[in-house]
Write an enzyme that holds these catalytic residues in place. Structure first.
Site, PDB file in Angstrom:
ATOM      1  N   CYS A 303      29.649  25.567  67.559  1.00  8.58           N
ATOM      2  CA  CYS A 303      30.647  26.619  67.320  1.00  8.58           C
ATOM      3  C   CYS A 303      32.037  26.308  67.863  1.00  8.58           C
ATOM      4  O   CYS A 303      32.970  26.117  67.088  1.00  8.58           O
ATOM      5  CB  CYS A 303      30.151  27.929  67.924  1.00  8.58           C
ATOM      6  SG  CYS A 303      28.611  28.485  67.198  1.00  8.58           S
TER       7      CYS A 303
HETATM    8  N1  LIG Z   1      23.644  27.652  66.828  1.00  6.43           N
HETATM    9  C1  LIG Z   1      24.353  28.673  67.297  1.00  6.43           C
HETATM   10  O1  LIG Z   1      24.265  28.989  68.469  1.00  6.43           O
HETATM   11  C2  LIG Z   1      25.258  29.501  66.394  1.00  6.43           C
HETATM   12  C3  LIG Z   1      25.855  30.673  66.922  1.00  6.43           C
HETATM   13  C4  LIG Z   1      26.647  31.451  66.112  1.00  6.43           C
HETATM   14  C5  LIG Z   1      26.874  31.059  64.799  1.00  6.43           C
HETATM   15  N2  LIG Z   1      26.327  29.917  64.301  1.00  6.43           N
HETATM   16  C6  LIG Z   1      26.589  29.592  62.904  1.00  6.43           C
HETATM   17  O2  LIG Z   1      25.415  29.805  62.149  1.00  6.43           O
HETATM   18  C7  LIG Z   1      25.321  28.848  61.085  1.00  6.43           C
HETATM   19  C8  LIG Z   1      24.004  28.097  61.166  1.00  6.43           C
HETATM   20  O3  LIG Z   1      23.983  27.373  62.388  1.00  6.43           O
HETATM   21  P1  LIG Z   1      22.644  26.778  63.001  1.00  6.43           P
HETATM   22  O4  LIG Z   1      22.982  26.419  64.402  1.00  6.43           O
HETATM   23  O5  LIG Z   1      21.480  27.669  62.764  1.00  6.43           O
HETATM   24  O6  LIG Z   1      22.479  25.450  62.103  1.00  6.43           O
HETATM   25  P2  LIG Z   1      21.194  24.525  62.008  1.00  6.43           P
HETATM   26  O7  LIG Z   1      21.683  23.192  61.572  1.00  6.43           O
HETATM   27  O8  LIG Z   1      20.366  24.633  63.244  1.00  6.43           O
HETATM   28  O9  LIG Z   1      20.327  25.174  60.841  1.00  6.43           O
HETATM   29  C9  LIG Z   1      20.728  25.218  59.517  1.00  6.43           C
HETATM   30  C10 LIG Z   1      19.496  25.108  58.628  1.00  6.43           C
HETATM   31  O10 LIG Z   1      19.938  25.222  57.275  1.00  6.43           O
HETATM   32  C11 LIG Z   1      19.172  24.324  56.506  1.00  6.43           C
HETATM   33  N3  LIG Z   1      19.855  24.067  55.255  1.00  6.43           N
HETATM   34  C12 LIG Z   1      20.979  23.365  55.037  1.00  6.43           C
HETATM   35  N4  LIG Z   1      21.300  23.400  53.734  1.00  6.43           N
HETATM   36  C13 LIG Z   1      20.365  24.141  53.117  1.00  6.43           C
HETATM   37  C14 LIG Z   1      20.159  24.538  51.778  1.00  6.43           C
HETATM   38  N5  LIG Z   1      20.984  24.175  50.787  1.00  6.43           N
HETATM   39  N6  LIG Z   1      19.089  25.299  51.499  1.00  6.43           N
HETATM   40  C15 LIG Z   1      18.238  25.662  52.480  1.00  6.43           C
HETATM   41  N7  LIG Z   1      18.380  25.327  53.760  1.00  6.43           N
HETATM   42  C16 LIG Z   1      19.446  24.571  54.078  1.00  6.43           C
HETATM   43  C17 LIG Z   1      19.001  23.112  57.401  1.00  6.43           C
HETATM   44  O11 LIG Z   1      17.920  22.298  56.999  1.00  6.43           O
HETATM   45  C18 LIG Z   1      18.773  23.771  58.754  1.00  6.43           C
HETATM   46  O12 LIG Z   1      17.409  24.005  58.995  1.00  6.43           O
HETATM   47  C19 LIG Z   1      26.548  27.974  61.226  1.00  6.43           C
HETATM   48  O13 LIG Z   1      27.568  28.470  60.403  1.00  6.43           O
HETATM   49  C20 LIG Z   1      26.941  28.150  62.678  1.00  6.43           C
HETATM   50  O14 LIG Z   1      28.319  27.937  62.873  1.00  6.43           O
HETATM   51  C21 LIG Z   1      25.506  29.136  65.074  1.00  6.43           C
END
Ligand SMILES: NC(=O)c1ccc[n+]([C@@H]2O[C@H](COP(=O)([O-])OP(=O)(O)OC[C@H]3O[C@@H](n4cnc5c(N)ncnc54)[C@H](O)[C@@H]3O)[C@@H](O)[C@H]2O)c1
Length: 465
Positions: A303
């Protein structure tokens, strides 16, 4: 300058919103928690969200294009350390399943997108995951469904990218409600609701983190708010998807700028011989108008190092230069180089050159007590130390091995914390709670500490940087 978006329905509270039949049906199922919810993207955000929804009684289907994750979940295994297999098993008993079959989206009442939003190599927003997911989901969108985007992004993404992709790929010709489509027929609903997960934070229960919701017009807000009321103690309605998108960015930019401020003041304090951590602790006793942020070896995680640049990129479309974001980025991105310089200086004082030095790095994770190394400054510091000829080993209880990622290819294995005398320097990058810092200092020749993890330990071997 692009046209500014003008919502057609003003929305302040639910009582003003008259719901058409198709929305009323969904609303009733959301209220009764008999609704079926699809979560796309089962990562750090999507998997905990799925479990929370399942715990609340919703029938949850998780979608991911990573077959390994889907197979793990179907076999009851967890791939996120803090999520126990027992939690997956409990959800599975309540009907949770994971799949790569996107046709099953058609059966859902609501679909929540939690896919990554990284930066490209040129540090511009990479929205390919959002757009690709929308394209894959579009054919399966059904009348009256609610689609919510949770991925962090710049204001305008939901309206400018998500909605057009969903409408264009929809084989039934459905339109988002509010695009001139009749409210009671041929429509689906879209909202944005940012994720506020704080990995490693055990002081606030997830349920107690207020959830901001902004719909594309009032009916979507009503449906999305009702969905989240099932799992969060407090929901916060805002007037549009853009406000919801910008809210998340403000929160992260606030952190990024304040961390840069203390990082800069740390550099000055080091020269002045003042202990910045003591200063921050003292300032934090002020009961109003001050919130403590702590310096470190550089930003990490999905983030804070990334999201602010989504806004600075978008701002250029409005001929606007986001100077605070750029300056904070400059200061924070210089921190790994400062760490390496400090190690070189400390070695020099021990009549040792960086070239050929054997360095043990403690901590790969970007913050304490978590198993996430995305954008971790440790990765950059390893690269910089190696460039100067150092031999680098690491220890991290959360990472027995570190292989290959988007920006690294290390293939390293965690070294046991024994015989610390063999290292010219022990470099503390992550202040994991598991470490016995007093013992580490006693057994090492030299300790460079980027986190004030050795607070309270007096030793000439310690260099705080
Ligand atoms: N990790 C955090 O603490 C956090 C906190 C707040 C916001 N966010 C936001 O949340 C969002 C997700 O982050 P995250 O940390 O969970 O990411 P992540 O990489 O852990 O998970 C994303 C998932 O999406 C899947 N994916 C990607 N493309 C896909 C598709 N076309 N179809 C189906 N699945 C697909 C991936 O395989 C993965 O499992 C981001 O925008 C991030 O900025 C994350």
């Amino acid at each position: 300058m692009p046209n500014s978006y003008k919502p057609k329905i003003s929305q302040t509270n639910s009582s003003q919103t008259v719901l058409p039949r198709i929305a009323q049906e969904r609303l009733a199922r959301l209220q009764a928690r008999t609704a079926r919810i699809g979560v796309i993207g089962l990562g750090y955000v999507g998997l905990p969200l799925s479990l929370l929804l399942s715990e609340a009684g919703f029938e949850v289907t998780g979608f991911d294009n990573d077959t390994k994750k889907v197979n793990d979940l179907e076999a009851g295994r967890s791939y996120i350390l803090r999520i126990l297999p027992a939690e997956i098993a409990a959800a599975r008993q309540k009907g949770f399943s994971a799949t790569t079959n996107f046709a099953r989206l058609a059966d859902q009442d609501a679909i929540v997108l939690c896919v990554p939003t990284p930066l490209t190599q040129h540090r511009e927003p990479d929205l390919s995951f959002v757009v690709n997911t929308a394209k894959v989901a579009a054919p399966w969108i059904r009348e009256g469904q609610l689609v919510v985007l949770e991925s962090t992004t710049y204001p305008g993404t939901t309206e400018e990218l998500l909605i057009p992709a969903l409408e264009e790929g929809n084989t039934q010709g459905l339109k988002v409600q509010g695009s001139g489509a009749a409210a009671d027929r041929g429509v689906f609903y879209v909202a944005f609701s940012p994720e506020r997960e704080d990995p490693g934070n055990v002081t606030v229960a997830r349920r107690d983190i207020p959830k901001v919701v902004g719909g594309h017009e009032a009916i979507a807000t009503e449906l999305a708010t009702t969905l989240y009321q099932g799992i969060f103690a407090q929901t916060v309605r805002v007037s549009s998807t853009r406000v919801a998108e910008m809210t998340k960015l403000l929160e992260n930019i606030y952190r990024c700028v304040n961390i840069a401020l203390v990082n800069e003041l740390k550099l000055l304090s080091l020269r002045m011989g003042v202990d910045i951590w003591e200063v921050i602790d003292a300032a934090a006793t002020k009961p109003f108008g001050f919130q403590p942020f702590y310096p470190g070896p550089g930003l990490g995680g999905h983030c804070i190092p990334i999201d602010p640049f989504y806004l600075s990129w978008k701002a250029r479309e409005y001929d606007f230069n986001t100077r605070f974001i750029e300056l904070a980025g400059e200061v924070n991105e210089a921190m790994p180089a400062h760490v390496v310089q400090s190690v070189a200086k400390a070695l020099n004082e021990h009549k040792k050159s960086m070239n050929g030095a054997r360095i043990l790095m403690l901590g790969m994770a970007y913050k304490k007590d978590i198993d996430d190394l995305r954008e971790s400054p440790s990765l950059t510091v390893i690269e910089l130390l190696r460039e100067q000829g150092a031999e680098v080993l690491y220890n991290d209880p959360y990472f027995p091995t570190v292989g290959r990622g988007r920006h690294y290819n290390l293939n390293m294995t965690s070294t046991p914390l024994t015989d610390l005398q063999q290292y010219d320097c022990v470099l503390i990058m992550t202040d994991h709670s598991d470490y016995d810092y007093a013992a580490i200092v006693t057994e090492s020749k030299l300790v460079v500490d980027t986190r004030n993890a050795t607070k309270g330990i007096a030793s000439e071997k310690i260099v705080r940087c």
